[in-house]
Design a protein around this motif. Structure first.
Motif, PDB file in Angstrom:
ATOM      1  N   VAL A 128     -18.498 -17.083  -0.540  1.00 55.67           N
ATOM      2  CA  VAL A 128     -17.287 -17.830  -0.183  1.00 55.67           C
ATOM      3  C   VAL A 128     -17.497 -19.329  -0.443  1.00 55.67           C
ATOM      4  CG1 VAL A 128     -15.806 -18.525   1.750  1.00 55.67           C
ATOM      5  CG2 VAL A 128     -16.448 -16.120   1.469  1.00 55.67           C
ATOM      6  N   LEU A 129     -18.640 -19.855  -0.037  1.00 57.35           N
ATOM      7  CA  LEU A 129     -18.945 -21.270  -0.275  1.00 57.35           C
ATOM      8  C   LEU A 129     -18.961 -21.583  -1.770  1.00 57.35           C
ATOM      9  CD1 LEU A 129     -19.788 -24.064   0.784  1.00 57.35           C
ATOM     10  CD2 LEU A 129     -22.163 -23.263   0.708  1.00 57.35           C
ATOM     11  N   LEU A 130     -19.592 -20.739  -2.551  1.00 59.54           N
ATOM     12  CA  LEU A 130     -19.660 -20.931  -3.997  1.00 59.54           C
ATOM     13  C   LEU A 130     -18.263 -20.933  -4.613  1.00 59.54           C
ATOM     14  CD1 LEU A 130     -21.696 -21.204  -6.336  1.00 59.54           C
ATOM     15  CD2 LEU A 130     -21.734 -18.713  -6.454  1.00 59.54           C
ATOM     16  N   ALA A 131     -17.412 -20.007  -4.202  1.00 64.41           N
ATOM     17  CA  ALA A 131     -16.039 -19.941  -4.722  1.00 64.41           C
ATOM     18  C   ALA A 131     -15.248 -21.189  -4.350  1.00 64.41           C
ATOM     19  CB  ALA A 131     -15.341 -18.686  -4.200  1.00 64.41           C
ATOM     20  N   VAL A 132     -15.421 -21.660  -3.126  1.00 65.56           N
ATOM     21  CA  VAL A 132     -14.709 -22.876  -2.696  1.00 65.56           C
ATOM     22  C   VAL A 132     -15.182 -24.085  -3.500  1.00 65.56           C
ATOM     23  CG1 VAL A 132     -14.415 -24.493  -0.767  1.00 65.56           C
ATOM     24  CG2 VAL A 132     -14.133 -22.028  -0.392  1.00 65.56           C
ATOM     25  N   SER A 176     -19.218 -30.229 -14.455  1.00 65.40           N
ATOM     26  CA  SER A 176     -19.828 -30.951 -13.336  1.00 65.40           C
ATOM     27  C   SER A 176     -19.837 -30.080 -12.081  1.00 65.40           C
ATOM     28  CB  SER A 176     -19.048 -32.244 -13.071  1.00 65.40           C
ATOM     29  OG  SER A 176     -17.689 -31.942 -12.803  1.00 65.40           O
ATOM     30  N   GLY A 177     -20.449 -30.610 -11.032  1.00 63.98           N
ATOM     31  CA  GLY A 177     -20.506 -29.885  -9.767  1.00 63.98           C
ATOM     32  C   GLY A 177     -21.249 -28.575  -9.926  1.00 63.98           C
ATOM     33  N   ILE A 178     -20.730 -27.537  -9.336  1.00 64.57           N
ATOM     34  CA  ILE A 178     -21.369 -26.226  -9.387  1.00 64.57           C
ATOM     35  C   ILE A 178     -21.388 -25.680 -10.809  1.00 64.57           C
ATOM     36  CG2 ILE A 178     -19.318 -24.842  -8.861  1.00 64.57           C
ATOM     37  CD1 ILE A 178     -22.879 -24.321  -7.478  1.00 64.57           C
ATOM     38  N   ALA A 183     -16.409 -24.121  -6.496  1.00 63.57           N
ATOM     39  CA  ALA A 183     -15.882 -23.984  -7.857  1.00 63.57           C
ATOM     40  C   ALA A 183     -14.399 -24.323  -7.904  1.00 63.57           C
ATOM     41  CB  ALA A 183     -16.133 -22.570  -8.371  1.00 63.57           C
ATOM     42  N   TRP A 184     -13.645 -23.823  -6.935  1.00 60.79           N
ATOM     43  CA  TRP A 184     -12.207 -24.096  -6.891  1.00 60.79           C
ATOM     44  C   TRP A 184     -11.943 -25.591  -6.750  1.00 60.79           C
ATOM     45  CZ3 TRP A 184      -8.900 -26.073  -3.130  1.00 60.79           C
ATOM     46  CH2 TRP A 184      -7.540 -25.946  -3.405  1.00 60.79           C
ATOM     47  N   VAL A 185     -12.691 -26.250  -5.868  1.00 61.16           N
ATOM     48  CA  VAL A 185     -12.527 -27.701  -5.661  1.00 61.16           C
ATOM     49  C   VAL A 185     -12.817 -28.451  -6.956  1.00 61.16           C
ATOM     50  CG1 VAL A 185     -13.549 -29.712  -4.495  1.00 61.16           C
ATOM     51  CG2 VAL A 185     -12.910 -27.686  -3.172  1.00 61.16           C
ATOM     52  N   GLU A 186     -13.850 -28.047  -7.669  1.00 61.86           N
ATOM     53  CA  GLU A 186     -14.205 -28.714  -8.929  1.00 61.86           C
ATOM     54  C   GLU A 186     -13.115 -28.523  -9.977  1.00 61.86           C
ATOM     55  OE1 GLU A 186     -16.745 -31.365 -10.698  1.00 61.86           O
ATOM     56  OE2 GLU A 186     -16.786 -30.597  -8.648  1.00 61.86           O
ATOM     57  N   MET A 187     -12.544 -27.322 -10.044  1.00 64.42           N
ATOM     58  CA  MET A 187     -11.445 -27.078 -10.986  1.00 64.42           C
ATOM     59  C   MET A 187     -10.219 -27.925 -10.621  1.00 64.42           C
ATOM     60  SD  MET A 187     -12.504 -24.859 -13.235  1.00 64.42           S
ATOM     61  CE  MET A 187     -11.376 -23.665 -13.882  1.00 64.42           C
ATOM     62  N   GLN A 188      -9.927 -28.038  -9.333  1.00 63.44           N
ATOM     63  CA  GLN A 188      -8.798 -28.860  -8.893  1.00 63.44           C
ATOM     64  C   GLN A 188      -9.042 -30.336  -9.212  1.00 63.44           C
ATOM     65  OE1 GLN A 188      -5.815 -27.675  -7.582  1.00 63.44           O
ATOM     66  NE2 GLN A 188      -6.763 -25.803  -8.330  1.00 63.44           N
ATOM     67  N   ARG A 189     -10.275 -30.771  -9.014  1.00 55.83           N
ATOM     68  CA  ARG A 189     -10.631 -32.173  -9.287  1.00 55.83           C
ATOM     69  C   ARG A 189     -10.401 -32.515 -10.758  1.00 55.83           C
ATOM     70  NH1 ARG A 189     -14.948 -35.588 -10.110  1.00 55.83           N
ATOM     71  NH2 ARG A 189     -16.503 -34.017 -10.597  1.00 55.83           N
ATOM     72  N   HIS A 190     -10.637 -31.562 -11.631  1.00 58.39           N
ATOM     73  CA  HIS A 190     -10.451 -31.783 -13.068  1.00 58.39           C
ATOM     74  C   HIS A 190      -9.063 -31.369 -13.558  1.00 58.39           C
ATOM     75  CE1 HIS A 190     -14.509 -33.031 -14.246  1.00 58.39           C
ATOM     76  NE2 HIS A 190     -14.895 -32.279 -13.224  1.00 58.39           N
ATOM     77  N   GLN A 191      -8.222 -30.959 -12.633  1.00 55.89           N
ATOM     78  CA  GLN A 191      -6.834 -30.588 -12.912  1.00 55.89           C
ATOM     79  C   GLN A 191      -6.715 -29.556 -14.037  1.00 55.89           C
ATOM     80  OE1 GLN A 191      -5.008 -34.386 -13.591  1.00 55.89           O
ATOM     81  NE2 GLN A 191      -4.824 -34.799 -11.405  1.00 55.89           N
ATOM     82  N   THR A 192      -7.452 -28.472 -13.888  1.00 61.09           N
ATOM     83  CA  THR A 192      -7.353 -27.380 -14.844  1.00 61.09           C
ATOM     84  C   THR A 192      -7.154 -26.068 -14.086  1.00 61.09           C
ATOM     85  OG1 THR A 192      -8.317 -26.422 -16.844  1.00 61.09           O
ATOM     86  CG2 THR A 192      -9.846 -26.929 -15.038  1.00 61.09           C
ATOM     87  N   THR A 193      -6.767 -25.058 -14.796  1.00 61.58           N
ATOM     88  CA  THR A 193      -6.398 -23.799 -14.154  1.00 61.58           C
ATOM     89  C   THR A 193      -7.611 -22.980 -13.724  1.00 61.58           C
ATOM     90  OG1 THR A 193      -5.074 -21.799 -14.371  1.00 61.58           O
ATOM     91  CG2 THR A 193      -6.258 -22.513 -16.332  1.00 61.58           C
ATOM     92  N   PRO A 245     -19.280 -19.560 -11.717  1.00 64.31           N
ATOM     93  CA  PRO A 245     -19.599 -19.489 -10.286  1.00 64.31           C
ATOM     94  C   PRO A 245     -18.618 -18.650  -9.466  1.00 64.31           C
ATOM     95  CG  PRO A 245     -18.743 -21.652 -10.844  1.00 64.31           C
ATOM     96  CD  PRO A 245     -18.946 -20.921 -12.132  1.00 64.31           C
ATOM     97  N   ILE A 246     -17.374 -18.580  -9.866  1.00 65.71           N
ATOM     98  CA  ILE A 246     -16.414 -17.789  -9.089  1.00 65.71           C
ATOM     99  C   ILE A 246     -16.698 -16.297  -9.250  1.00 65.71           C
ATOM    100  CG2 ILE A 246     -13.976 -17.218  -8.742  1.00 65.71           C
ATOM    101  CD1 ILE A 246     -13.343 -20.112  -9.594  1.00 65.71           C
TER     102      ILE A 246
END
Length: 152
Positions: free
Chosen positions: A51-55, A80-82, A57-67, A89-90
């Protein structure tokens, strides 16, 4: 989007495999067990880590504004990030969650579901995504693949 693409998503596959794993000890326990406390502890760590890994990864994708959607083209190549440790990682998180619940539920006979689930994720999502990224980001994606492994 095609109707099957709407339900052909990793979380849906994860739920199906979780249901199969849950059914094994519930319907057909056959007296098999991983043992007392260690399986619960390891299972909890795997689920929590997943769950932590998925979160992350999701945060990093949101930070880069991609799907985050596996059937859509990415606007950016996130490195970057995870994503500097794992290209997927997801999906890795999904596998960890499945393995963790199998341990926690004491579903010994469901263990073969883990490699089957990994195979499905790789064939249905990872390889097609990587092919799209290879076409879109060419040299950058090739360099990224040299630096970062697919899973861990």
């Amino acid at each position: 989007m095609k109707p099957l693409k709407v339900i052909d998503l990793p979380p849906v596959w994860l739920l199906v495999f979780l249901a199969l794993a849950w059914a094994q000890p519930t319907r057909w326990p056959l007296g098999l067990s991983f043992g007392p406390v260690w399986a619960d502890l390891l299972g909890g760590l795997l689920v929590g880590g997943g769950v932590l890994l998925a979160v992350l990864a999701w945060v990093e994708m949101q930070r880069h504004q991609t799907t985050i959607h596996p059937h859509q083209d990415s606007a950016r190549l996130v490195q970057s990030g995870i994503y500097s440790r794992s290209r997927n990682p997801i999906y890795l998180a999904d596998v960890m969650i499945l393995a963790g619940f199998i341990l926690y539920w004491d579903a010994v006979l469901a263990l073969p579901l883990v490699p089957v689930f990994l195979w499905i994720l790789e064939r249905r999502f990872v390889i097609p995504e990587e092919n799209r990224l290879r076409k879109t980001f060419r040299v950058d994606f090739a360099r990224y693949c040299e630096k970062v492994r697919r899973w861990v």
